[in-house]
Design a protein around this motif. Structure first.
Motif, mmCIF file in Angstrom:
data_model
loop_
_atom_site.group_PDB
_atom_site.id
_atom_site.type_symbol
_atom_site.label_atom_id
_atom_site.label_comp_id
_atom_site.label_asym_id
_atom_site.label_seq_id
_atom_site.Cartn_x
_atom_site.Cartn_y
_atom_site.Cartn_z
ATOM 1 N N HIS A 1 0.834 -1.205 0.000
ATOM 2 C CA HIS A 1 0.000 0.000 0.000
ATOM 3 C C HIS A 1 0.870 1.256 0.000
ATOM 4 N N TRP A 2 1.962 1.222 0.758
ATOM 5 C CA TRP A 2 2.894 2.359 0.806
ATOM 6 C C TRP A 2 3.432 2.649 -0.583
ATOM 7 N N LYS B 1 0.712 4.054 -2.903
ATOM 8 C CA LYS B 1 0.407 5.444 -2.528
ATOM 9 C C LYS B 1 1.490 6.377 -3.037
ATOM 10 N N ARG C 1 1.244 7.072 -6.802
ATOM 11 C CA ARG C 1 0.205 8.034 -7.195
ATOM 12 C C ARG C 1 0.654 9.483 -7.012
ATOM 13 N N THR C 2 1.705 9.698 -6.216
ATOM 14 C CA THR C 2 2.189 11.072 -6.017
ATOM 15 C C THR C 2 3.103 11.538 -7.148
#
Length: 540
Positions: free
Chosen positions: A314-315, A318, A321-322
């Motif tokens: 998940h990290w 995430k 997506r940045t």
């Protein structure tokens, strides 16, 4: 005006125009690379490596937007050899791509000259051998394309650049690993990570207060890495040829086949610091270190190493997506990158590509939509150019996954030049996948868990349709999906493949035939005069 004066005036004007045209030609860079075996000891164990001009890693190509690159490759191995240019778009010239679907391999004790242009490109790339498992033994190197001086870059000019090639390494000979794959035995966990061919101690020296660009490529064949520098933050400025929003990161995930560029200011104490790369999603975790050295300092780096993520999927998603496109920056040309409104273009075709592991003939294979790719003896591009029947069939792979048992085949998707495609990479396995498309950058618009939803309205809400970063390689997380949008504006036969090389070797790849019925140098170059011919294309 007298006739003689008029004639002299015209001749003078012609001479002036001629001089301007000569000066306007883009520069040429000539290289001669001799590929040999050599004994290397990256893990203190002598073993066979693939060297270029006696070097491991190979020579760095450092060029400028629109430069013409001429590389004469002399093959002194005991096997055929090809180099592919990972991320270089090869505009209108699939002939230089360096994979078996487009090129005949260079035979032993023979040579072939690549000729291509870094047309309208900037960024951080690399090259490596594309046949079999040769790249496990070396033969790779960095390929950096600098911006032209007349095109400003959207960040402070660094005082110096460092190129870092990070990837796994095996003590086992590459031919043994390939034989094991042929027998259905999957690759083991690698023995170590290397930075520029070294398991530890690769050193990069800078001066306190100055700013440096680190160009980082994951040249490994299977493993995602996390990259970080002790005591320093990194500002991401470029991903595979695209200027990004300048976000600061403590560490960055770089997946197989991917490249990034970061700026680092040496604002720490005058001492040495660890540069750290560690594997992601593996047990055990492999770690390697380099050294960031402050000029004149005499204090070695100190433990502990900066902590990085381990199995935090998940990290990683995430963070991915940045990473977004800098819409206000110029690209290799003066026009803003953001002027291409990809989110408003109508998708004409959706490909849903699912990777699967299979047994065919009792041996391990990997498939895409139930087809495990096998290279024909005649490269697809040659068969297409010379209208040789029986080599491949267009659309021989389904647009979406099937429940059929996996079979061997030669998968080619037929696409029309300038079509706009949505490609969904569906991963139903428990490992991270990585996909690469030669000849293109695609917009990575979405990542998600589970099975991709075909409902148009629901899925578009999950997409970034404004400032997604264009890149040539995308990761797909376990039991997840990734979606890219791509404008098929580069005519040719282009390899879409797993960047996890054992999977690619055992069938996880296909080709996109981007075509129209107009033969024009405006859309595609003719076959090179020096093209190697083989298979059914070989002259009697």
């Amino acid at each position: 005006m007298k006739p003689a004066s008029f004639l002299y005036c015209c001749l003078g004007l012609l001479a002036l125009l001629s001089g301007v045209l000569v000066k306007a030609e883009d520069p040429y860079r000539f290289y001669t690379w001799t590929v040999t075996y050599g004994t290397i000891s990256p893990l203190r164990v002598p073993q066979r490596g693939i060297l270029i001009n006696g070097q491991f890693p190979g020579p760095l190509v450092d060029c400028v937007t629109n430069d013409n690159i001429i590389v004469n490759v002399i093959n002194k191995l005991d096997q055929p050899f090809l180099i592919t240019w990972n991320g270089i778009k090869q505009r209108k010239t699939t002939w230089q791509d360096g994979v078996q679907g487009t090129n005949c391999p260079i035979p032993p004790n023979a040579n072939w000259t690549y000729k291509f242009q870094t047309k309208d490109q900037v960024g951080t790339f690399n090259y490596f051998p594309s046949i079999g498992m040769q790249r496990v033994a070396g033969g790779y190197g960095g390929f950096n394309v600098q911006s032209r001086s007349v095109i400003p870059i959207p960040y402070p000019i660094p005082d110096e650049e460092f190129t870092l090639l990070i990837g796994e390494w095996y003590k086992t000979d590459y031919k043994v690993l390939q034989q094991n794959l042929d027998q259905g035995i999957s690759l083991p966990l690698p023995d170590a990570l290397l930075i520029n061919g070294l398991p530890k101690g690769a050193t990069f020296t800078g001066e306190k207060g100055k700013r440096y660009k680190f160009r980082v490529s994951n040249v490994g064949i299977a493993t995602s890495i996390n990259f970080r520098i002790q005591g320093h933050t990194m500002t991401l400025v470029e991903v595979e040829g695209a200027h990004t929003l300048q976000e600061a990161y403590e560490s960055l995930d770089v997946h197989p086949g991917q490249s990034v560029a970061v700026l680092v200011t040496l604002n720490g104490s005058s001492k040495d610091y660890y540069i750290v790369a560690s594997t992601r999603f593996t047990k055990p975790i492999l770690t390697t270190t380099g050294i960031l050295r402050y000029a004149g300092a005499n204090t070695p780096p100190s433990l502990p190493l900066p902590i990085g993520p381990t199995y935090h999927i998940h990290w990683s998603m995430k963070q991915a997506r940045t990473i977004r496109l800098n819409l206000t920056a110029n690209a290799a040309r003066p026009n803003p990158q953001g002027s291409f409104h990809y989110g408003t273009i109508q998708v004409v075709r959706t490909l849903i590509l699912a990777n699967t592991e299979a047994k065919i003939g009792g041996k391990l294979r990997y498939a895409v939509n139930s087809i495990s790719y096998v290279d024909p003896a005649t490269p697809l591009k040659l068969a297409d150019w010379f209208n040789i029947p029986g080599v491949f069939t267009l659309n021989s792979i389904k647009d979406s996954p099937t429940n059929a048992a996996a079979t061997l085949g030669t998968s080619v998707v037929g696409a029309t030049l300038h079509d706009f495609y949505e490609i969904v990479f569906q991963n139903t396995e428990n490992t991270v996948q990585s996909w690469h498309l030669d000849g293109y950058s695609f917009y990575v618009v979405g990542y998600g868990k589970g099975v991709w939803n075909p409902d148009v309205r629901k899925r578009r809400k999950l997409y970034n349709l404004n400032d997604a970063v264009p890149r040539h390689t995308v990761q797909v997380y376990p039991n997840s999906w990734s979606v890219v949008l791509v404008s098929l504006d580069n005519k040719g036969m282009w390899n879409l493949r797993s960047a996890i090389w054992s999977r690619r070797y055992l069938g996880q790849q296909l080709y996109l035939r981007v075509w129209n019925n107009e033969r024009s140098l405006f859309t595609e170059n003719d076959i090179p005069a020096n093209a190697l011919l083989c298979g059914l294309a070989k002259r009697p």
